[in-house]
Motif scaffolding. Sequence first.
Motif, PDB file in Angstrom:
ATOM      1  N   PRO A  57       0.822  -1.218   0.000  1.00 14.87           N
ATOM      2  CA  PRO A  57       0.000   0.000   0.000  1.00 14.87           C
ATOM      3  C   PRO A  57       0.857   1.270   0.000  1.00 14.87           C
ATOM      4  O   PRO A  57       1.981   1.289   0.486  1.00 14.87           O
TER       5      PRO A  57
ATOM      6  N   THR B  15      -3.053   6.736   1.269  1.00 16.80           N
ATOM      7  CA  THR B  15      -4.005   6.550   0.165  1.00 16.80           C
ATOM      8  C   THR B  15      -4.670   5.189   0.339  1.00 16.80           C
ATOM      9  O   THR B  15      -4.285   4.384   1.179  1.00 16.80           O
ATOM     10  N   ASN B  16      -5.661   4.926  -0.473  1.00 14.44           N
ATOM     11  CA  ASN B  16      -6.298   3.605  -0.466  1.00 14.44           C
ATOM     12  C   ASN B  16      -5.853   2.805  -1.684  1.00 14.44           C
ATOM     13  O   ASN B  16      -6.574   1.939  -2.179  1.00 14.44           O
ATOM     14  N   MET B  17      -4.615   3.112  -2.161  1.00 12.87           N
ATOM     15  CA  MET B  17      -4.106   2.451  -3.358  1.00 12.87           C
ATOM     16  C   MET B  17      -2.831   1.680  -3.056  1.00 12.87           C
ATOM     17  O   MET B  17      -2.082   2.041  -2.145  1.00 12.87           O
ATOM     18  N   THR B  18      -2.579   0.657  -3.855  1.00 12.62           N
ATOM     19  CA  THR B  18      -1.284  -0.013  -3.821  1.00 12.62           C
ATOM     20  C   THR B  18      -0.318   0.772  -4.704  1.00 12.62           C
ATOM     21  O   THR B  18      -0.714   1.662  -5.466  1.00 12.62           O
TER      22      THR B  18
ATOM     23  N   GLN C 280      -1.372   0.338  -8.305  1.00 16.44           N
ATOM     24  CA  GLN C 280      -2.539   1.126  -8.674  1.00 16.44           C
ATOM     25  C   GLN C 280      -2.170   2.608  -8.846  1.00 16.44           C
ATOM     26  O   GLN C 280      -2.622   3.265  -9.786  1.00 16.44           O
TER      27      GLN C 280
END
Length: 564
Positions: A365, A369-372, A375
């Motif tokens: 991650p 953020t809520n992304m890898t 992503q």
Amino acid sequence: MLVPLAGAVALAVLLGVAAFVIFNRDHDCSGGKLALRVVATPDIQPALNKIAGNYNKALHSIDSKCVEVTVAKEAAARTANALAAGKVSADFWVADSSLLMESMRAAAGGDAGGAALPQVEGSIATSPVVLAAAKSAASKLSGSLQPSWVSMISAANVANVDGPGRKVRVLALDPQKNSAGLAALLAAAGTAKAAKQDKALVGALKELSGQLAPDSTALLASLTVKPGSRVPVGVTSEQAIYAHNTKKPESPVVALYPKEGTLSLDYPVTILTKDPQVLKAAADFKQALTAESAKKVLRDAGFRGTDGKAGDALSEDKGFTPETPAALDPPDGATVARMVQTWTRLNLGTRLLTLLDVSGTMALPVPGTNMTRMQAINRIATEGLALFPAGSEMGLWSFSTHMDGRGKDWKELVSVGPLSESINGATRKEQLVRTFAQLQAKATGDTGLNDTIKAAYTELTRTFQEDKVNTLLILTDGAGNDDPDGGVKNAELLQFLKKTYNPKRPLTILLIAFGPDAKKGKAQMEAVAKATGGEAYIAENILQVRDFFLQGMERRLCMPNCDG
């Protein structure tokens, strides 16, 4: 009474004869006509044609020949090209900007090479370069764009996805074909540098290069189209706006004056003839252009005087600010030439292969953020596609370890080719966007970077294209090569790149590394990039990668001598 009367009559006859002799001496056309061929840019040609008509009626005589002036219209760039080729047919040239002559001198080799070019002999009018918007839409700009060069750059910056470009669409004139476009480029570049907005300028120029109008007439006509969600704003000369509005369009255009100041078109006179008699005629007509009657014709056509003062044509009720606008310092010839080169190189064709790291750590991650990592980088890479026009050639490989059979660390996902080319029913650009969206990190994969770089560099060298900027872009979250099978060693890769790189056919590497481990491999990654005249960027935050895309675009302006 008769004697005095007779004397008076005789005196009157004598005075009349004397006046006739004086008039005919100054207006002696007994030797025929002497043609003076004037060429002028289309914006000022109608006014000069009117002045020439009045001049011809006054019967100006040179060596017993009456000068007959004709004024043809021709774009300044076309006349300049003819002059550079030694094929110009005019005797007297009124261009729209001294910047054009500065650019020509610099292109000819500065003081030495430019000495063969004729000298500019003063200016006859001015017109500031301004922003322009439809009067009906101008009120909508107050909340999204203030009249300034910095605001215009921000609105046009394709990388500023959350900026004023969401509400404003900026249109421009080609700096290579239009002096107002060149002046706008120089004004914007100068203020961007002062405001430390160089990266934003690159993003803006890339966007504007795809939204160029062929001339001021077309640009202003496009502003009157009913805007959708974005208000169109153009850049042109003040006089062009005046001329547009005299045609009584459905929606008049208003001038918006940049707060930092601006550059002006200055309509320089250049005498081209070498014929002695015609030189005298040219000097006489040039003098006539300074007469108050000629100045009034120019002011009535929407031009300002050489002192920047406006006439009644540029009144507030007509959408103008009569006061002389603040002036930016005019650039020298070297600066003009450098910016023309900047524009040219930014718009050279692109041939770019991206190598994208899909090793296991790309699934981690991104803090905050809520992304890898995968992503986030895929999203930024997709945004980066907007920097390139449809004619650009691009491709994508992924790399980790054992990607396409054991021992092979890379896999071609999208072959290099034009973004607009169709592949299996979709354009290459659509294929790239779709591929970026679907890519997943390889859970057990390591980072076979060196083998991949060698293979990709070999392929791009083999398929090098002279008319494009050829680039290998590498996106990785590691500290460099991490291949448990060994493969190409660091020293071996550097030796290969130094041997293969050809400065006459420059294929440069731009390497962007991100993640906590990236700094560990900084020295090797910088060495890899520098071996090809490229650059390595280490991002402390993955979201910095967006900025590095723009820095990579800046590198295009100096390659292959960025460090020389």
